[in-house]
Scaffold this motif. Structure first.
Motif, PDB file in Angstrom:
ATOM      1  N   LEU B 185       0.874  -1.179   0.000  1.00  0.00           N
ATOM      2  CA  LEU B 185       0.000   0.000   0.000  1.00  0.00           C
ATOM      3  C   LEU B 185       0.906   1.223   0.000  1.00  0.00           C
ATOM      4  N   LYS B 186       0.785   2.021  -1.066  1.00  0.00           N
ATOM      5  CA  LYS B 186       1.570   3.260  -1.124  1.00  0.00           C
ATOM      6  C   LYS B 186       0.700   4.362  -0.557  1.00  0.00           C
ATOM      7  N   GLN B 187       1.095   4.836   0.606  1.00  0.00           N
ATOM      8  CA  GLN B 187       0.261   5.758   1.345  1.00  0.00           C
ATOM      9  C   GLN B 187       1.016   7.045   1.565  1.00  0.00           C
ATOM     10  N   GLY B 188       0.407   8.157   1.209  1.00  0.00           N
ATOM     11  CA  GLY B 188       1.032   9.445   1.465  1.00  0.00           C
ATOM     12  C   GLY B 188       1.143   9.664   2.962  1.00  0.00           C
ATOM     13  N   LYS B 189       2.297  10.133   3.419  1.00  0.00           N
ATOM     14  CA  LYS B 189       2.455  10.407   4.851  1.00  0.00           C
ATOM     15  C   LYS B 189       1.927  11.810   5.122  1.00  0.00           C
ATOM     16  N   SER B 190       1.054  11.937   6.090  1.00  0.00           N
ATOM     17  CA  SER B 190       0.513  13.256   6.378  1.00  0.00           C
ATOM     18  C   SER B 190       0.082  13.351   7.836  1.00  0.00           C
ATOM     19  N   ASP B 191       0.383  14.477   8.440  1.00  0.00           N
ATOM     20  CA  ASP B 191      -0.072  14.723   9.813  1.00  0.00           C
ATOM     21  C   ASP B 191      -1.369  15.507   9.808  1.00  0.00           C
ATOM     22  N   ARG B 192      -1.880  15.799   8.598  1.00  0.00           N
ATOM     23  CA  ARG B 192      -3.108  16.598   8.503  1.00  0.00           C
ATOM     24  C   ARG B 192      -4.322  15.749   8.870  1.00  0.00           C
ATOM     25  N   PRO B 193      -5.428  16.417   9.181  1.00  0.00           N
ATOM     26  CA  PRO B 193      -6.646  15.654   9.473  1.00  0.00           C
ATOM     27  C   PRO B 193      -7.034  14.774   8.282  1.00  0.00           C
TER      28      PRO B 193
END
Lengths: 254, 314
Positions: B185-193
């Motif tokens: 699974l290629k998942q964008g890393k994000s700390d956003r909601p």
């Protein structure tokens, strides 16, 4: 299958109200207005057909067969699929609108006869927006499914599919035969050229009455009423950034 | 009386809020029981979260190595088997639910109802067709199991701190296929909601112009604590990854505040936001269709207006 050269690809090819048509619900709530509106191939099915053609052009598959389920005049639609490049078409004739489970059962009957190495379908049709038929077919066929595909690679009897999922891009690998459903970014379908329309006239369309396939085609779901959606009313215009911020603060949104 | 099984959606050991929305749909039907089924290779943390959802009776878990990833061909036979004790199976209408629910329905030999917006009774539902341009009322056969996906934007999140339902392991004894394998699974890393559950969303469209320019959208979203979304045009142009797409074929969302920046407002995009509380549109074209649905519109150059907005917010 390992050589690939004998592989046949079946493509689900549905005709729907053209995506540019503004849908109107009939005032009596019995349906949407379809008289005289433009009909076209389901856009996701065009993507499915394009992908099948590319796999044939790469030498991964040998034959591409488009399948349509619908009334007698569906022939013209299937000719478009042939003009786009399919080798032949199968027309399952019925005057009824079939629900996804019935469509899946019909497709399974054709698969038992045609023995395709791959089935590619649109992830959903833009009329009923059901998003079910490919998954149901894979279940009934007891074969792998890869929905919402944005990339397809085939090698050694296996298919690797990149899927557009809510979390990002999921990659899975499946043994063939399998069912793949297409998402928007898989490819850009080609335009049909005039000489191809002429050529398509001599390509074969097999006709099969749905009633002759002995599938359970009864509708389990009944649509009792159609309504127009609630409309959002037009709002206000603000003149600049500071007015926008103060309106949002007033509403407690900032 | 109805007995409803809700299939839990989860990722990386955490329950997805879409599950609590599907529970809301279940509570809208006067059900005798509402149970949640957690299928995973590590069920404990997810089951504990699920047990807190208001309105549910029990949480059932099936812990198997094959359930490490949400592969429909693995999960559907288990769901179909578990469904034997229920009148209804509800699954969130996310890419997870859309993938697995029809497969489970077909194994049961039943139709599936997609994108349930409201329940008029235990077997009568409303759902959108034609990209939401018509709403149909559908009646399911009461002699069959109802398998339905729940349009999450139409339902509130059931309270998730008001219950401590019992958790029980379930032995389904289902043979699973080996023909499908998860790769990655290629998942964008994000700390956003999270886009699907955020109360504020800022989206950018083609008007943003490039991947580099999209930084202005991220920056503004961070300023107001919003999730970031995008139109199909912006995703197609490669400005942002696919998981940010909002609209008919992307995510259908219902934030309290939706700010559309440089988005013209194609019907497919509007389908994804029409349940938003307040829609704000910022576009340089005063004739853009987005202004027809926006509650508040502002015409102008986004590159000039966004810094001004940031300043006005303070």
């Amino acid at each position: 299958m390992a050589k690939g050269i004998e592989m046949k690809i079946l493509v689900g090819y549905k005709r729907v109200v053209d995506y540019n048509v503004r849908i109107q619900v009939k005032p009596d709530g019995t349906g949407v207005v379809t008289d005289g509106v433009k009909l076209s191939a389901n856009p996701f099915d065009d993507i499915a057909l394009e992908e099948a053609l590319r796999l044939r052009e790469k030498g991964v598959a040998e034959e591409v067969v488009v399948v349509g389920i619908g009334p007698a005049d569906l022939t013209a639609h299937l000719r478009n699929g042939l003009a786009m490049g399919a080798n032949r078409a199968i027309h399952v004739v019925t005057s009824d609108i079939v629900q996804p489970l019935t469509a899946a059962r019909v497709l399974l009957k054709l698969i038992e006869k045609e023995l395709p190495g791959l089935v590619i379908m649109g992830k959903q049709a833009i009329d009923d927006d059901a998003n079910q038929t490919g998954q149901m077919l894979a279940a009934l066929w007891d074969r792998p499914q890869a929905t919402f595909a944005s990339k397809i690679e085939i090698a050694d009897g296996k298919v690797t599919v990149t899927r557009e999922v809510d979390a990002g891009l999921e990659v899975l690998q499946a043994d063939l035969p399998a069912v793949i459903t297409t998402d928007l970014r898989l490819n850009e379908p080609r335009f049909i050229k005039l000489p191809d329309i002429m050529k398509a006239k001599s390509k074969p369309i097999d006709t099969i009455e749905l009633a002759s396939l002995s599938v359970d085609a009864h509708d389990q779901l009944k649509t009792t009423h159609y309504t127009a959606p609630g409309k959002r009313s037009k709002g206000v215009m603000v003149k600049d950034a500071s007015e926008l911020v103060s309106v949002l603060k007033q509403k407690g949104l900032l | 009386m109805s007995k409803i099984l809700v299939i839990a959606e989860h990722l990386n050991g955490k329950l997805n809020p879409s599950t609590a929305r599907a529970v809301s749909a279940a509570t809208a039907i006067k059900a005798e029981t509402i149970d949640v089924l957690v299928l995973s290779d590590k069920v404990d943390a997810i089951a504990k979260e699920a047990a807190k959802i208001q309105g549910i009776s029990r949480v059932f878990t099936v812990e198997r190595a094959e359930n490490a990833h949400p592969l429909a061909s693995m999960l559907a036979p288990q769901i179909a088997k578990a469904a034997a004790n229920y009148s209804h199976v509800f699954v969130p209408s996310t890419t997870f639910g859309k993938d697995v629910a029809p497969r489970a329905a077909a194994l049961l030999g039943v139709a599936q109802i997609s994108d349930v917006m409201s329940a008029e009774g235990s077997h009568t539902f409303k759902r959108p067709i034609y990209a939401g341009n018509a709403i149909i009322t559908v009646e399911a056969d009461p002699s069959q199991t109802v398998v339905a996906t729940i349009r999450t934007a139409s339902w509130p999140t059931a309270a998730d701190n008001a219950n401590s339902a019992p958790i029980e392991a379930l032995d389904l004894d289902v043979a699973l296929p080996t023909h499908t394998r998860f790769v990655e699974l290629k998942q964008g890393k994000s700390d956003r909601p999270d886009l699907q559950s955020a109360s504020r969303v800022v989206s950018g469209g083609r008007g943003v112009g490039s991947k580099e320019n999209f930084e202005i959208i991220y920056k503004f979203a961070d300023k107001i604590g919003a999730a970031v979304g995008a139109s199909r045009a912006a995703v197609d142009a490669g400005y942002v990854p696919n998981e940010l797409q909002v609209g008919q074929t992307g995510k259908i969302i219902a934030p309290e505040l939706y700010i559309a920046i440089g988005i013209s407002g194609a019907i497919q995009h509007l389908t994804g936001i029409k349940d938003a509380g307040t829609i704000v549109a910022i576009n340089k074209d005063a004739e853009a269709p987005i202004f027809e649905v926006a509650d508040i519109g502002l015409v102008g150059d986004l590159f000039k207006l966004i810094p001004e907005l940031e300043q006005a917010i303070g």
